[in-house]
Scaffold this motif. Structure first.
Motif, mmCIF file in Angstrom:
data_model
loop_
_atom_site.group_PDB
_atom_site.id
_atom_site.type_symbol
_atom_site.label_atom_id
_atom_site.label_comp_id
_atom_site.label_asym_id
_atom_site.label_seq_id
_atom_site.Cartn_x
_atom_site.Cartn_y
_atom_site.Cartn_z
ATOM 1 N N PRO A 60 0.800 -1.227 0.000
ATOM 2 C CA PRO A 60 0.000 0.000 0.000
ATOM 3 C C PRO A 60 0.833 1.277 0.000
ATOM 4 O O PRO A 60 0.279 2.376 -0.005
ATOM 5 C CB PRO A 60 -0.817 -0.121 1.300
ATOM 6 N N THR A 61 2.164 1.139 -0.005
ATOM 7 C CA THR A 61 2.982 2.340 -0.116
ATOM 8 C C THR A 61 2.896 2.947 -1.507
ATOM 9 O O THR A 61 3.268 4.106 -1.705
ATOM 10 C CB THR A 61 4.461 2.042 0.204
ATOM 11 N N ILE A 62 2.423 2.149 -2.471
ATOM 12 C CA ILE A 62 2.296 2.613 -3.851
ATOM 13 C C ILE A 62 0.818 2.657 -4.219
ATOM 14 O O ILE A 62 0.090 1.692 -4.008
ATOM 15 C CB ILE A 62 3.040 1.680 -4.833
ATOM 16 N N GLY A 63 0.378 3.773 -4.778
ATOM 17 C CA GLY A 63 -1.019 3.900 -5.176
ATOM 18 C C GLY A 63 -1.283 3.264 -6.518
ATOM 19 O O GLY A 63 -0.423 2.635 -7.132
ATOM 20 N N ASN A 64 -2.502 3.448 -7.012
ATOM 21 C CA ASN A 64 -2.896 2.821 -8.274
ATOM 22 C C ASN A 64 -3.122 3.824 -9.399
ATOM 23 O O ASN A 64 -3.714 3.507 -10.418
ATOM 24 C CB ASN A 64 -4.153 1.972 -8.070
ATOM 25 N N THR A 65 -2.659 5.052 -9.221
ATOM 26 C CA THR A 65 -2.667 6.029 -10.311
ATOM 27 C C THR A 65 -1.239 6.527 -10.502
ATOM 28 O O THR A 65 -0.472 6.642 -9.528
ATOM 29 C CB THR A 65 -3.602 7.208 -10.016
ATOM 30 N N PHE A 66 -0.889 6.843 -11.757
ATOM 31 C CA PHE A 66 0.515 7.098 -12.081
ATOM 32 C C PHE A 66 0.678 8.282 -13.028
ATOM 33 O O PHE A 66 -0.242 8.643 -13.764
ATOM 34 C CB PHE A 66 1.132 5.847 -12.735
ATOM 35 N N ASP A 67 1.870 8.852 -13.007
ATOM 36 C CA ASP A 67 2.286 9.872 -13.964
ATOM 37 C C ASP A 67 3.476 9.336 -14.746
ATOM 38 O O ASP A 67 4.349 8.675 -14.179
ATOM 39 C CB ASP A 67 2.708 11.162 -13.257
ATOM 40 N N VAL A 68 3.528 9.624 -16.033
ATOM 41 C CA VAL A 68 4.667 9.280 -16.889
ATOM 42 C C VAL A 68 5.032 10.514 -17.704
ATOM 43 O O VAL A 68 4.165 11.105 -18.352
ATOM 44 C CB VAL A 68 4.348 8.105 -17.838
ATOM 45 N N LEU A 69 6.303 10.925 -17.658
ATOM 46 C CA LEU A 69 6.755 12.091 -18.409
ATOM 47 C C LEU A 69 7.985 11.735 -19.240
ATOM 48 O O LEU A 69 8.828 10.945 -18.815
ATOM 49 C CB LEU A 69 7.107 13.243 -17.458
ATOM 50 N N ILE A 70 8.064 12.334 -20.423
ATOM 51 C CA ILE A 70 9.178 12.082 -21.351
ATOM 52 C C ILE A 70 9.760 13.406 -21.822
ATOM 53 O O ILE A 70 9.019 14.347 -22.137
ATOM 54 C CB ILE A 70 8.701 11.267 -22.569
ATOM 55 N N LYS A 71 11.085 13.490 -21.878
ATOM 56 C CA LYS A 71 11.785 14.610 -22.484
ATOM 57 C C LYS A 71 12.887 14.057 -23.376
ATOM 58 O O LYS A 71 13.634 13.166 -22.965
ATOM 59 C CB LYS A 71 12.412 15.520 -21.414
ATOM 60 N N GLN A 72 12.986 14.550 -24.594
ATOM 61 C CA GLN A 72 14.020 14.044 -25.507
ATOM 62 C C GLN A 72 14.609 15.150 -26.383
ATOM 63 O O GLN A 72 14.572 15.087 -27.612
ATOM 64 C CB GLN A 72 13.454 12.910 -26.366
#
Length: 306
Positions: free
Chosen positions: A165-177
């Motif tokens: 439970p330390t990790i939730g079930n919604t996420f962010d993903v970001l990319i820079k190139q």
């Protein structure tokens, strides 16, 4: 504790994180015992976590609104924090094409700063980090596109969220190139990080100023007069009165800015025509009025004792 996974290489940077925030309230020793079980991986689900927290007498609040990764210039920044009694410790990773830096901060002061060129880096508690590293070794292929890397990182976060439970079930993903070589990457990181830390320093300074102001307001609020003499009428102009405060009364506006010191005058208003010079002004039953006949007075100030 958060889980942040970052890839930095010649293709760019991709970073993923959960959005869970855990709020605690309760006895420190019991909280430490609960966290020990939580971060060891013994507690598997949110339901188990809530039940175990009840057993320890700890109140918890789980939310999915934390922003742990963000863009800074042509970099992606990930941050995990540890809050102590008097300070907040931050561990940050800044990544871009062909370069990264890991920065540790106490408040807004830099404790350490290290740089690298290519890596897969994981921030998290011991259990979540071990699980992430195992899954990365299983799923990773160097030929993957950044978009597909992001998809795999999200899959890994999802799998781990089912185990702790330390990790939730919604996420962010970001990319820079951006198109950087390794020297360009470090130059850009240096400029971006220095600016970012300055912003943090200004933000913390504003918080400190706000806290000082809030403490001042709390102290003054405790001094608001709800009973007793406050002054006397020294001038009458129709319904507008000039009232000289006594030696123990001061006046503030709605923003807690002082507008009159003791023995200075303030404006008040009366709906009656029988006000005379020298009439005493009092607060009785939390109402501002003339002492002689209890007729109401009005003002847009806050009266406080010294």
């Amino acid at each position: 504790m958060s889980l942040i996974i970052a890839y930095i290489g010649k293709k760019g940077c991709v970073m993923a994180s959960d959005k869970r925030r855990i709020g605690y309230f309760g006895n420190k020793e019991q909280l430490n015992a609960l966290e020990s079980e939580l971060y060891s991986g013994k507690i598997k689900t949110d339901e188990e976590f809530k039940k175990k927290a009840d057993e320890y007498g700890i109140s918890i609040k789980l939310t999915e609104d934390a922003t742990k990764i963000t863009t800074v210039g042509n970099c992606v920044r990930g941050e995990v924090t540890t809050k102590k009694v008097f300070e907040t410790y931050r561990k940050r990773i800044y990544g871009t094409t062909m370069g990264y830096q890991i920065v540790e901060l106490s408040g807004s002061e830099t404790v350490s700063r290290e740089a690298g060129e290519k890596a897969i880096i994981v921030f998290g508690n011991k259990f979540a980090k071990q699980e992430a590293e195992k899954l990365i070794n299983k799923k990773w292929k160097p030929s993957l596109s950044l978009k597909y890397m992001g998809d795999i990182f999200e899959e890994i976060l999802t799998e781990i969220s089912r185990k702790t439970p330390t990790i939730g079930n919604t996420f962010d993903v970001l990319i820079k190139q951006p198109k950087f070589n390794k020297s360009e990457a470090q130059r850009h990181l240096n400029v971006s990080i220095d600016k970012d830390i300055k912003v943090l320093s200004k933000f913390r300074q504003k918080l400190q100023e706000d806290l000082i102001q809030k403490n001042k307001e709390i102290a003054l609020a405790d001094k608001i007069i709800n009973k007793g003499d406050v002054g006397e009428v020294v001038s009458v102009d129709g319904k507008m009165l000039h009232v000289k405060l006594n030696s123990k009364t001061q006046a503030f506006d709605g923003n807690w800015k002082q507008i009159a010191k003791p023995n200075e005058t303030v404006f008040m208003f009366s709906d009656h025509n029988h006000v005379e010079l020298g009439d005493k002004v009092v607060i009785q039953d939390e109402k501002l009025c003339l002492k002689k006949d209890k007729s109401n007075l009005k003002c847009d100030i806050i009266l406080c004792s010294l």
